[in-house]
Design a protein around this motif. Structure first.
Motif, mmCIF file in Angstrom:
data_model
loop_
_atom_site.group_PDB
_atom_site.id
_atom_site.type_symbol
_atom_site.label_atom_id
_atom_site.label_comp_id
_atom_site.label_asym_id
_atom_site.label_seq_id
_atom_site.Cartn_x
_atom_site.Cartn_y
_atom_site.Cartn_z
ATOM 1 N N ASP A 50 128.716 80.456 77.332
ATOM 2 C CA ASP A 50 129.754 79.719 78.056
ATOM 3 C C ASP A 50 129.137 78.593 78.909
ATOM 4 O O ASP A 50 128.083 78.782 79.517
ATOM 5 C CB ASP A 50 130.517 80.666 78.999
ATOM 6 N N GLU A 94 129.168 76.583 82.210
ATOM 7 C CA GLU A 94 129.657 76.739 83.584
ATOM 8 C C GLU A 94 129.843 75.364 84.218
ATOM 9 O O GLU A 94 129.503 74.351 83.611
ATOM 10 C CB GLU A 94 128.655 77.571 84.401
ATOM 11 N N ILE A 140 124.278 77.602 86.889
ATOM 12 C CA ILE A 140 124.336 78.936 86.269
ATOM 13 C C ILE A 140 123.362 79.863 86.999
ATOM 14 O O ILE A 140 122.267 79.433 87.391
ATOM 15 C CB ILE A 140 124.008 78.858 84.752
ATOM 16 N N TYR A 153 122.802 73.813 85.315
ATOM 17 C CA TYR A 153 123.072 74.275 83.947
ATOM 18 C C TYR A 153 122.244 73.433 82.967
ATOM 19 O O TYR A 153 122.190 72.205 83.106
ATOM 20 C CB TYR A 153 124.571 74.136 83.628
ATOM 21 N N VAL A 170 134.071 76.340 81.295
ATOM 22 C CA VAL A 170 134.852 76.659 82.499
ATOM 23 C C VAL A 170 135.407 75.358 83.086
ATOM 24 O O VAL A 170 134.735 74.329 83.073
ATOM 25 C CB VAL A 170 133.913 77.332 83.535
#
Ligand code: NAD
Length: 382
Positions: free
Chosen positions: A154, A156, A160, A173, A337
């Motif tokens: 995923d 973010e 992260i 990230y 997200v």
């Protein structure tokens, strides 16, 4: 607030400047009009006929009484930028002013070098101008979801939490961009994060998805305020490009398998996201990251959606699968997200059939302006 919109003559910047002005902010546009020059270089154009920046802001004043000041110049010229800061004393600086086409950055060495110089140095100048002349000013910088690439986990919002050898940290990230343009945005993000840390600058990096649509409440007020719409193989983004292909009887050109998944948002949400960021500034020293998109689709899903509404309008639209000019994974995991802007009040405009019909109708009205030779991709990554 006193807000500078750099790149305010462009596709995202123009409607954003109008929206912020309509909300009562004191808006100044900075732009070197290079996007209009790249059209000349590529023998291309916007599907909609766009007025000069001068005429646009004059019409806006006539309609609303609101003045939008303009400065024509390049962020790469620091003396010019310094003068803009001296005269405007910005509380927020919205930075759209970059070369934003991945294919353009991949034409050859000159275009790759130009893209990185224009974007990275321009942004570095903005950071220095904030430090020197407006240390409290909130930088709102347009990044892109393309900075992240398509990792098998995923995505973010900017950071992260990593556990490694028994220790934990919250880290930026990882970025795996897919063109020299996208790399320029990653370099920008690093420079901004560093400036926040060492000088206490406040900044928001808006990792924006691909923007579709053209109208906002403000651009609809008069034909002179209409937004630009790009369709060519260099600057046209997926969805807007498919709609224009459908309007002109061209097959919808899906690159490779079309399973590449990307995040998207309506231009009406772009303007609102920037307003939300401006009215809820990052803290001093904070490098805040929002993922600015509302939905994601595969390229093939989008082409199928456009084909369906085009056929409802009686257009004879088919898909054409082209060899992918880009080097990118085609079949991949994608989950990102996007809660930050929603938590601050963003109510998304989703991609409904009605929205697609609306955009298609506008491009049909201007379809005679389309230069058909420009539609197919002409630049490869190899
Ligand atoms: P655009 O090309 O339509 O607008 C950019 C504007 O910035 C143009 O008017 C151009 O003349 C100006 N400009 C460029 N370099 C400049 C410089 N050195 N000095 C002064 N002005 C300069 O692009 P857009 O689609 O409006 O995108 C705006 C921003 O949003 C870009 O930073 C882009 O990377 C980002 N973004 C756009 C999309 C999208 O789908 N359009 C998606 C994600 C991120």
């Amino acid at each position: 607030m006193r807000i500078v919109v750099a790149g305010g003559d462009g596709f995202c910047g123009w409607p954003t400047a109008l929206h912020l002005s309509n909300q009562g902010h004191e808006v100044t546009i900075v732009d070197n009009l290079s996007r209009r020059k790249w059209d000349e270089e590529l023998h291309s154009n916007s599907v909609t006929p766009i007025a000069s920046l001068e005429d646009r802001v004059e019409k806006w004043k006539e309609l609303t009484g609101n003045e939008i000041k303009t400065f024509i110049g390049d962020l790469n010229h620091y003396d010019f930028l310094r003068e803009v800061f001296r005269q405007t004393e910005p509380e927020a600086f919205v930075h759209f002013a970059e070369q934003r086409s991945a294919p353009y950055s991949m034409i050859d060495r000159e275009h790759a070098v130009f893209t990185q110089q224009n974007n990275v140095i321009g942004n570095l100048n903005v950071l220095y101008a904030i430090k020197e002349l407006a240390p409290d000013c909130h930088l709102i910088k347009l990044g892109t979801m393309g900075e992240y690439g398509a990792p098998n986990i995923d995505i973010e919002e900017g950071y992260i939490e990593i556990e490694h050898n028994g220790r934990k940290d919250v880290l930026p990230y990882p970025k795996q961009p897919g063109s020299f343009y996208h790399l320029s945005k990653v370099h920008d993000s690093h420079n901004i994060m560093f400036a926040c840390k060492i000088w206490g600058i406040r900044a928001t990096d808006l990792n924006q998805g691909i923007v579709y649509g053209l109208h906002t409440n403000e651009t609809k007020m008069d034909p002179m305020l209409v937004n630009r719409v790009d369709y060519d193989g260099v600057f046209g983004t997926a969805l807007n490009r498919f709609l224009i292909q459908a309007a002109t009887g061209h097959d919808l050109t899906v690159y490779g398998s079309g399973k590449q998944t990307r995040s998207f948002l309506n231009i009406e949400d772009t303007v609102r996201c920037v307003q939300i960021a401006a009215e809820n500034p990052a803290d001093k020293g904070e490098f805040r990251v929002f993922n600015q998109f509302t939905e994601y689709f595969s390229v093939l899903e989008l082409a199928e959606k456009v084909k369906k509404i085009a056929q409802e309008k009686g257009l004879d639209t088919e898909l054409a699968y082209l060899e992918n000019p880009r080097i990118e994974p085609e079949d991949h995991y994608y989950h990102a997200v996007n809660t930050g802007l929603r938590e601050l009040g963003l109510e998304p405009h989703l991609l409904t059939d009605e929205v697609l019909h609306d955009i298609l109708q506008t491009v049909i009205e201007h379809k005679d302006r389309v230069i058909k030779e420009n539609v197919l991709p002409s630049i490869t990554w190899k």
